[in-house]
Design an enzyme around this catalytic site. Structure first.
Site, short mmCIF file in Angstrom:
data_model
loop_
_atom_site.label_atom_id
_atom_site.label_comp_id
_atom_site.label_asym_id
_atom_site.label_seq_id
_atom_site.Cartn_x
_atom_site.Cartn_y
_atom_site.Cartn_z
N CYS A 1 -0.23 -1.73 -0.45
CA CYS A 1 0.49 -2.17 -1.65
C CYS A 1 1.66 -1.22 -1.81
CB CYS A 1 -0.42 -2.12 -2.88
SG CYS A 1 0.43 -2.41 -4.46
N CYS B 1 7.07 -6.19 -1.75
CA CYS B 1 5.85 -6.53 -2.48
C CYS B 1 4.92 -7.23 -1.50
CB CYS B 1 6.17 -7.44 -3.66
SG CYS B 1 4.72 -8.05 -4.56
#
Length: 261
Positions: A177, A70
């Site tokens: 991302c 993440c």
């Protein structure tokens, strides 16, 4: 061997698939908290608290390494995660692959969440690793959420909006991302211009998977006997892969190996 991965949601699937490609015999622990998404708009303190909770749930399964799959958690909470879990549990963060993208030459676009775009963190990476490449930061509002929900209309809308902000001459796109890696080929399709060289995508999944193995002194063994070991934690509780995960090849492969054993 057991490798844990954590994320706010299903963005960890790409890194999990990368681990399985390198070590099919590795048991996996996938820990996330999709009910708290998105993490990006939360305060650094809130992100850190949530990341620690997700990591602690994974750590209870005694993995050999923990991949923070993440970008937001890596930016906001990596120090706190390492302070609490290392050296007993190696913690591997995720960094956008700006350096290899820039090193290849040609204009580069970084697709990232709106809060990451233009942030001191990302600007620092561009300064340190962008070299002489022309780098364009492209905000992608709604894309991570749409991927998380397997919302086809939302994905298409977000991809089109980001593509409109991407210079037509880019040679490489950095996926800033982890959720974006699940729709990587669709990103390539919307930015590729007719008659231009193929656009190269730079994700982080393969690099963090390889780094996790290095941290625990393991070698890649792609021909090893596949493992069925898969623990899915949602909000700290044992669960199944979310239905949305099965919309992506990475999720379907994980589910297929587990159900076949």
């Amino acid at each position: 061997m057991k490798i844990a991965l954590m994320d706010s949601g299903i963005g960890l699937l790409a890194a999990a698939a990368a681990v399985r490609r390198l070590r099919p015999d590795a048991d996996l622990v996938l820990s996330s908290d999709p009910a708290s998404m998105p993490w990006g708009p939360r305060t650094p303190e809130d992100v850190t608290a949530r990341a620690l909770a997700v990591a602690r749930a994974a750590a209870e399964h005694r993995p050999d390494a923990l991949i923070v799959a993440c970008n937001t958690a890596s930016v906001r909470a990596l120090g706190a995660l390492r302070a609490e879990l290392e050296p007993a549990l190696p913690v591997i963060g995720t960094v956008p692959a700006i350096k290899p993208a820039a090193a290849a030459g040609g204009p580069v676009a970084i697709w990232a969440t709106p809060l990451t775009t233009g942030s001191p963190y990302q600007r620092g990476l561009i300064r340190d690793f962008g070299g002489s490449a022309a780098v364009t930061e492209v905000p992608c509002p709604g894309l991570a959420d749409a991927v998380q929900d397997a919302d086809e209309a939302g994905i298409e809308k977000a991809l089109a909006a980001a593509a409109a902000l991407t210079p037509p001459d880019v040679r490489a796109v950095v996926l800033g991302c982890t959720h974006y890696e699940l729709v990587a080929e669709r990103i390539r399709d919307v930015v590729q211009q007719p008659g231009r060289p193929p656009v190269v995508l730079h994700g982080s999944a393969g690099a963090v998977a390889a780094q996790a193995l290095r941290r625990i002194g393991a070698e890649p063994a792609p021909s090893a006997e596949p493992s069925a070991g898969l623990a899915v934690l949602l909000g700290g509780h044992l669960s199944e892969l979310p239905q949305a995960a099965l919309a992506y090849e990475e999720g379907r492969r994980l589910a297929a190996v587990s159900s076949a054993r």
